[in-house]
Design a protein around this motif. Sequence first.
Motif, PDB file in Angstrom:
ATOM      1  N   ALA A 121     -12.555  10.739  52.533  1.00 28.54           N
ATOM      2  CA  ALA A 121     -12.716  10.123  51.208  1.00 28.54           C
ATOM      3  C   ALA A 121     -11.409   9.452  50.781  1.00 28.54           C
ATOM      4  O   ALA A 121     -10.330   9.908  51.156  1.00 28.54           O
ATOM      5  CB  ALA A 121     -13.127  11.177  50.193  1.00 28.54           C
ATOM      6  N   GLY A 122     -11.514   8.368  50.040  1.00 25.47           N
ATOM      7  CA  GLY A 122     -10.301   7.677  49.589  1.00 25.47           C
ATOM      8  C   GLY A 122     -10.224   7.623  48.077  1.00 25.47           C
ATOM      9  O   GLY A 122     -11.038   8.241  47.374  1.00 25.47           O
ATOM     10  N   HIS A 123      -9.219   6.892  47.580  1.00 29.41           N
ATOM     11  CA  HIS A 123      -9.060   6.706  46.137  1.00 29.41           C
ATOM     12  C   HIS A 123      -9.367   5.257  45.783  1.00 29.41           C
ATOM     13  O   HIS A 123      -9.325   4.387  46.646  1.00 29.41           O
ATOM     14  CB  HIS A 123      -7.625   7.039  45.725  1.00 29.41           C
ATOM     15  N   PHE A 124      -9.643   5.003  44.532  1.00 28.54           N
ATOM     16  CA  PHE A 124      -9.834   3.623  44.083  1.00 28.54           C
ATOM     17  C   PHE A 124      -8.494   2.891  44.171  1.00 28.54           C
ATOM     18  O   PHE A 124      -7.441   3.495  43.971  1.00 28.54           O
ATOM     19  CB  PHE A 124     -10.318   3.601  42.622  1.00 28.54           C
ATOM     20  N   GLN A 125      -8.578   1.574  44.394  1.00 29.27           N
ATOM     21  CA  GLN A 125      -7.350   0.811  44.557  1.00 29.27           C
ATOM     22  C   GLN A 125      -6.486   0.839  43.299  1.00 29.27           C
ATOM     23  O   GLN A 125      -5.278   0.947  43.364  1.00 29.27           O
ATOM     24  CB  GLN A 125      -7.704  -0.627  44.901  1.00 29.27           C
ATOM     25  N   GLU A 184      -7.525  15.541  44.356  1.00 34.14           N
ATOM     26  CA  GLU A 184      -8.618  15.539  45.338  1.00 34.14           C
ATOM     27  C   GLU A 184      -9.432  16.806  45.166  1.00 34.14           C
ATOM     28  O   GLU A 184      -8.972  17.896  45.471  1.00 34.14           O
ATOM     29  CB  GLU A 184      -8.043  15.419  46.748  1.00 34.14           C
ATOM     30  N   THR A 185     -10.608  16.632  44.610  1.00 37.54           N
ATOM     31  CA  THR A 185     -11.469  17.797  44.387  1.00 37.54           C
ATOM     32  C   THR A 185     -12.781  17.582  45.142  1.00 37.54           C
ATOM     33  O   THR A 185     -12.966  16.542  45.768  1.00 37.54           O
ATOM     34  CB  THR A 185     -11.794  17.979  42.888  1.00 37.54           C
ATOM     35  N   ARG A 186     -13.666  18.541  45.037  1.00 38.07           N
ATOM     36  CA  ARG A 186     -14.959  18.410  45.721  1.00 38.07           C
ATOM     37  C   ARG A 186     -16.001  17.703  44.860  1.00 38.07           C
ATOM     38  O   ARG A 186     -17.183  17.804  45.086  1.00 38.07           O
ATOM     39  CB  ARG A 186     -15.441  19.792  46.170  1.00 38.07           C
ATOM     40  N   LEU A 187     -15.502  16.988  43.857  1.00 42.22           N
ATOM     41  CA  LEU A 187     -16.386  16.154  43.043  1.00 42.22           C
ATOM     42  C   LEU A 187     -16.113  14.704  43.445  1.00 42.22           C
ATOM     43  O   LEU A 187     -15.004  14.203  43.276  1.00 42.22           O
ATOM     44  CB  LEU A 187     -16.085  16.388  41.558  1.00 42.22           C
ATOM     45  N   LEU A 188     -17.113  14.060  44.032  1.00 35.92           N
ATOM     46  CA  LEU A 188     -16.900  12.732  44.619  1.00 35.92           C
ATOM     47  C   LEU A 188     -17.775  11.692  43.948  1.00 35.92           C
ATOM     48  O   LEU A 188     -18.667  12.023  43.164  1.00 35.92           O
ATOM     49  CB  LEU A 188     -17.211  12.798  46.122  1.00 35.92           C
ATOM     50  N   PHE A 189     -17.511  10.445  44.330  1.00 34.98           N
ATOM     51  CA  PHE A 189     -18.189   9.322  43.700  1.00 34.98           C
ATOM     52  C   PHE A 189     -18.657   8.368  44.791  1.00 34.98           C
ATOM     53  O   PHE A 189     -17.886   8.037  45.690  1.00 34.98           O
ATOM     54  CB  PHE A 189     -17.172   8.644  42.767  1.00 34.98           C
ATOM     55  N   LEU A 190     -19.894   7.925  44.726  1.00 33.34           N
ATOM     56  CA  LEU A 190     -20.407   7.000  45.742  1.00 33.34           C
ATOM     57  C   LEU A 190     -20.095   5.574  45.319  1.00 33.34           C
ATOM     58  O   LEU A 190     -20.508   5.133  44.251  1.00 33.34           O
ATOM     59  CB  LEU A 190     -21.922   7.184  45.889  1.00 33.34           C
ATOM     60  N   THR A 191     -19.323   4.849  46.176  1.00 35.20           N
ATOM     61  CA  THR A 191     -18.951   3.479  45.789  1.00 35.20           C
ATOM     62  C   THR A 191     -20.030   2.502  46.226  1.00 35.20           C
ATOM     63  O   THR A 191     -20.772   2.746  47.172  1.00 35.20           O
ATOM     64  CB  THR A 191     -17.634   3.050  46.463  1.00 35.20           C
ATOM     65  N   ARG A 192     -20.056   1.378  45.551  1.00 33.77           N
ATOM     66  CA  ARG A 192     -20.954   0.288  45.960  1.00 33.77           C
ATOM     67  C   ARG A 192     -20.062  -0.781  46.578  1.00 33.77           C
ATOM     68  O   ARG A 192     -19.812  -1.810  45.993  1.00 33.77           O
ATOM     69  CB  ARG A 192     -21.652  -0.285  44.731  1.00 33.77           C
ATOM     70  N   ASN A 193     -19.499  -0.488  47.757  1.00 34.98           N
ATOM     71  CA  ASN A 193     -18.541  -1.444  48.324  1.00 34.98           C
ATOM     72  C   ASN A 193     -19.127  -2.251  49.475  1.00 34.98           C
ATOM     73  O   ASN A 193     -18.413  -2.764  50.313  1.00 34.98           O
ATOM     74  CB  ASN A 193     -17.277  -0.716  48.781  1.00 34.98           C
ATOM     75  N   GLY A 194     -20.416  -2.367  49.480  1.00 34.84           N
ATOM     76  CA  GLY A 194     -21.019  -3.195  50.516  1.00 34.84           C
ATOM     77  C   GLY A 194     -21.313  -2.437  51.795  1.00 34.84           C
ATOM     78  O   GLY A 194     -21.953  -2.951  52.690  1.00 34.84           O
ATOM     79  N   ASN A 195     -20.816  -1.209  51.874  1.00 36.47           N
ATOM     80  CA  ASN A 195     -21.085  -0.442  53.087  1.00 36.47           C
ATOM     81  C   ASN A 195     -22.503   0.095  53.116  1.00 36.47           C
ATOM     82  O   ASN A 195     -22.987   0.527  54.139  1.00 36.47           O
ATOM     83  CB  ASN A 195     -20.134   0.759  53.188  1.00 36.47           C
ATOM     84  N   ILE A 196     -23.120   0.043  51.937  1.00 35.46           N
ATOM     85  CA  ILE A 196     -24.452   0.645  51.878  1.00 35.46           C
ATOM     86  C   ILE A 196     -25.481  -0.335  52.437  1.00 35.46           C
ATOM     87  O   ILE A 196     -26.011  -1.184  51.736  1.00 35.46           O
ATOM     88  CB  ILE A 196     -24.797   1.069  50.443  1.00 35.46           C
ATOM     89  N   LYS A 197     -25.691  -0.238  53.720  1.00 34.20           N
ATOM     90  CA  LYS A 197     -26.663  -1.134  54.366  1.00 34.20           C
ATOM     91  C   LYS A 197     -27.994  -0.385  54.516  1.00 34.20           C
ATOM     92  O   LYS A 197     -29.001  -0.971  54.823  1.00 34.20           O
ATOM     93  CB  LYS A 197     -26.163  -1.540  55.757  1.00 34.20           C
TER      94      LYS A 197
END
Length: 512
Positions: free
Chosen positions: A117-121, A129-142
């Motif tokens: 997992a990474g951080h926002f730019q 860094e916790t176990r609470l994450l966020f799904l990005t819409r960065n185009g990877n979602i094919k």
Amino acid sequence: MAVTMLSAWCRVICLRKYFSSVSYNKKYADLTIRPNPLSLSYSRAEESFQHLCVHRKNEAKRSILIDINNKADGDFVYKHCEQFGKIKTALHFRNKKDYMLIEFENEDCVSELLSTAGHFQNDQKVPAETRLLFLTRNGNIKYKGNPEAAPVFSIEHPPLFLSDFLATDSLSSQMQLLYQHLQLTDLGQRLRFFICSTLEDMLGGLFPHCHIYPFGSSINGVGRNDCDLDMILSLCPDKYQVKKSTLKFLTKRKQEDERSFSQRNLHVFAEMIENFIPSCVGVIPILNARVPIIKFQHEACGIECDLSLQNNSGLTMSKLIYLLGVMDPQVRPLIFTVRHWAKVNFLSHKNPGPWLSNFMYSILVICFLQLRSQPILPPLKNLLLTDSRSKAQKQILFNKVGTCNVGDLLQEFLYFYSDFDFMSTALSPLHGNCFPKPDYSPLYIENPLDTELNICKNVNERELVKLCEAMKVALWQLNHSGPSLLSIFQTEDSKRILKKRFSVKDLFPKQE
Ligand code: CTP
Ligand code: MG
């Protein structure tokens, strides 16, 4: 005639609901309501409490919580996470936004996933860094969806309808229904342990042996699905404190009592939670209370949290209430009903004040069950003894499963306290008896774990009188409008709503 038709109609609705609830229960098997574990032996009951705490804690360590964009992304998230190891459970829920709670079979999968997992730019904030994450819409979602959909369970709390109540043929079954419907769900308990676990991670760097335990209604078997999360932080369990070793850790020492220790450290932890822990908002340290706490809200889970330090009596009390609930199957439905009745009649409120809290209502019920002419519950001191003779005694108590009707017990409870001599009498749940009141507090219930203290010290006379009056009114309603929960839950507001809609959802308002 009209009544017969109405009840026949309700039965049809109810049957339809019954069949749909069968498939619901099948699908969600252990995910929603768990039956009251009846008639366990004493040691099994203790084990079941221990198991609940240990099992849930381990489950939480293997879990991550992801803020997903919408429900439709659930399958993608599942497939993505599956790359890191076998998923045991994936639960989707909605709390303003959509979330997925994913439990892996193995804890190592979590660290592996976190390492990717990474951080926002533009994140100039503290890169926690916790176990609470966020799904990005960065185009990877094919991912467009697999014909084989991922086994993600959507959790929604099933509504309770008026027809359910009308179709039950007794006060007792209505009370059971209420208990089944309102009790803390599997998801609710998972989220509460998850919050403890992520806070533990935060402090783990400095205090590797620290533990955060949930207590109160999150684990005592009488929690509602909207209950708060009470937590105790133990910085260093006793067994690590003193040990024969050549080297000792150099630590900071201060000469101070336990309370000042709590106040000073909670002040620092409150700052840490406020500044570093995502999703924890509205942090308020309440350090002047008898037991200093930090209050905050966990936004993603939608849960109010209270964190205290090294105060183990809450945990002991929770275990006692859990054991009493297992000891007799009437205890939990009775406590739920009394607490719900107090809530809809504005006798109890979420915030502390001069009224009785939910915890006090639980203790009031316990005292009643100890004090009735044929006691249903033993004095708590019997459960607190640890020698082998008392263990045998406890077993005998556990074998005596109650045979009373819980509806009758509710009426008896109302009758018992509506006329109780609170003026001169104090209650002792520890000894299961009454004694002359040692001070002028309107309501005196001896704290079983610290007999110098009155659990109800905050309750004023006005609230106590209001309670006794409300009990008389409830008794009258049960006797005149028929023995139905509807007659004692229908406040003026809900009666008005009932006229508009044929649903009792409004009789079960959410905690403000
Ligand atoms: N407690 C106690 N003595 C008190 C108040 C609280 O021992 N005077 C302990 C009890 O174990 C109680 C827990 O602290 O269960 C948490 O208190 P509270 O949140 O007020 O009660 P809950 O039982 O958790 O009920 P609720 O659903 O309202 O949160
Ligand atoms: Mg609580």
